[in-house]
Design an enzyme around this catalytic site. Structure first.
Site, PDB file in Angstrom:
ATOM      1  N   GLU A 165       0.812  -1.154   0.174  1.00  0.00           N
ATOM      2  CA  GLU A 165      -0.139  -0.345   0.152  1.00  0.00           C
ATOM      3  C   GLU A 165       0.591   0.998   0.133  1.00  0.00           C
ATOM      4  OE1 GLU A 165      -3.225  -0.383   3.392  1.00  0.00           O
ATOM      5  OE2 GLU A 165      -4.069  -1.812   1.879  1.00  0.00           O
ATOM      6  N   GLU A 359      -5.380  -8.693   0.686  1.00  0.00           N
ATOM      7  CA  GLU A 359      -6.061  -8.493   2.027  1.00  0.00           C
ATOM      8  C   GLU A 359      -7.707  -8.088   1.640  1.00  0.00           C
ATOM      9  OE1 GLU A 359      -4.731  -4.854   4.473  1.00  0.00           O
ATOM     10  OE2 GLU A 359      -2.685  -5.828   3.629  1.00  0.00           O
TER      11      GLU A 359
END
Length: 460
Positions: A165, A359
């Site tokens: 991320e 995720e």
């Protein structure tokens, strides 16, 4: 009877990150990270806590992997803490590196395939003191570090995520100031975003050139669907800006070798873009073996001239429509958003590499019963809905090879501290006692069948 069977060899996993679960921040030569520094200021964290103890996964990983085996997961995504391996960002600490070899070996002994994330936000503080991700040299130091870890673990670990991320690390950490290192500077945020991607590209090249030929390399990007609050032109334009800022600013350079023109035009009046060097984009666009997609929710937005949305003067505000269910993080539960993201990727990027959902999960108010059990039906419903959306994307032709639930354990949820729980496994922090939640039992059924239960069975 089942209605959604997944492809043979599909990876069923769960994920964690080092600072969120390990604790033991002073053990075996580990140095400080930017998150140690940031969390040391109690006002930065919702409950004034730190990751100093967290789940003590550093010492308890055998127990946690035994529980993972009970759930039946076939893959475990964990991150290596850079300050354990290179406490000053440069000098090897063999004890730290050996710890992760033991973790990878323990996974293999239990029939679990390890997936390593090289960077999940815990930059060594000495590198931050020299400029951090806003400084170009950090990308080079990251490539050296990733190559060191890969050389030591690559015979045990086939799957490698370079950076997790980068959008959050850049915007939340360098513009909004709500994550480490806690900066509020548009120029440094844009430089950090670029150098995180450059570090990914440099590391990808180094890992591919390493001595472990079975290595498969990817990056994990957190993606969303930007939904305009109304059909008004200004809200539609705001949604397009949010999509560019949050999604395309990271997808495009990785998958096409170019930043989106509309975003460069938007940012240019706000900051110097001199951090972009010739050849950088070729490096960033090194071919991927897989794209990691982290997905939690769609994002509903409207135009707001005064708003930044935690980003460089984006003039976008997030809204919460009525009629939706929200998690404890305040995120809307709209499972079809995952299908939209995946099908949108396939349409937008010809030649899209295989995808792993690296995720996906939700925080809910997991109140233990009198007997200590946690019947987290809301999480079961969330996971069930998103896996059905994932199956629909696969049926539509998207090549998805695996799914990693976030998270294996309740953990330190960054600026939220220990106030939010995402785990399949409950952690009682004072005692460090672990308890499988109902979602873990449900997930075990899915993994064993490689399929979702029929709708009348699926949500317990």
């Amino acid at each position: 009877m089942t209605v959604a069977t997944f492809p043979p060899g599909f990876l069923w996993g769960a994920a964690t990150s080092a600072y969120q679960v390990e604790g033991a921040v002073d053990a075996d030569g580990r140095g400080p990270s930017i998150w140690d520094t940031f969390a040391a200021r109690p006002e930065h964290i919702a409950d004034g806590s730190t990751g100093a103890e967290a789940c003590d996964h550093y010492h308890r990983y055998p127990e946690d992997l035994d529980l993972a085996r009970r759930i039946g997961i076939t893959a475990y995504r964990f991150s290596v803490a850079w300050p354990r391996v290179l406490p000053d960002g440069r000098t090897l600490n063999r004890r730290g590196l050996d710890h992760y070899r033991r973790v990878a070996e323990a996974c293999r002994q239990r029939g679990i395939t390890p997936m390593v994330t090289c960077y999940h936000w815990d930059l060594p503080q000495p590198l931050q003191d020299r400029g951090g991700w806003a400084h170009r040299d950090t990308a080079e130091r990251f490539a050296d570090y990733a190559a060191t870890v890969h050389d030591a673990l690559g015979d045990l670990v086939p799957w490698w995520v370079t950076v997790n991320e980068p959008a959050v690390a850049a915007w939340a950490g360098h513009s909004a100031g709500v994550h480490a290192p806690g900066l509020r500077d548009t120029g440094r945020a844009l430089a950090a975003a670029h150098h995180l991607l450059l570090g990914h590209g440099l590391a990808t090249t180094r890992l591919r050139a390493g001595r472990h030929p079975d290595t498969r390399v990817g990056i994990a990007l957190n993606l969303t669907v930007a939904v305009p609050a109304t059909d008004a032109a200004e809200d539609v334009a705001a949604a397009a800006r949010f999509d560019g800022h949050h999604n395309r600013m990271f997808l495009d350079p990785v998958l096409t070798g170019a930043y989106p023109r509309d975003m460069l035009d938007w940012y240019a009046p706000q900051a110097d873009l001199g951090h972009l060097h010739d050849g950088d984009l070729r490096t960033i666009a090194a071919p991927l073996d897989f794209l990691g997609v982290n997905f939690y929710n769609r994002t509903h937005v409207r135009a707001d001239p005064s708003a930044t949305a935690g980003s460089p003067a984006l003039r976008v505000a997030e809204v919460r429509p009525d009629g939706l269910t929200y998690t404890e993080m305040g995120w809307p539960v709209e499972p079809d958003g995952l299908r939209q993201v995946l099908c949108g990727l396939r349409e937008r990027y010809p030649g899209l590499p295989p995808v792993h959902i690296t995720e996906n999960g939700a925080a809910f108010d997991d109140v233990p019963g009198a007997d200590g059990t946690v019947d987290d039906r809301d999480r079961v419903g969330y996971l069930d809905g998103h896996l059905r959306a994932l199956h629909a994307a696969i049926a539509a032709g998207v090549d998805v090879r695996g799914y990693f639930a976030w998270s294996l354990l309740d953990n330190f949820e960054w600026a939220m501290g220990y106030t939010k729980r995402f785990g399949l496994i409950a952690v009682d922090y004072p005692t460090q006692r672990r308890t499988l939640k109902s979602s873990a039992t449900w997930y075990a059924r899915v993994v064993a069948a490689n399929a979702l239960p029929a709708p009348d069975e699926g949500k317990m």
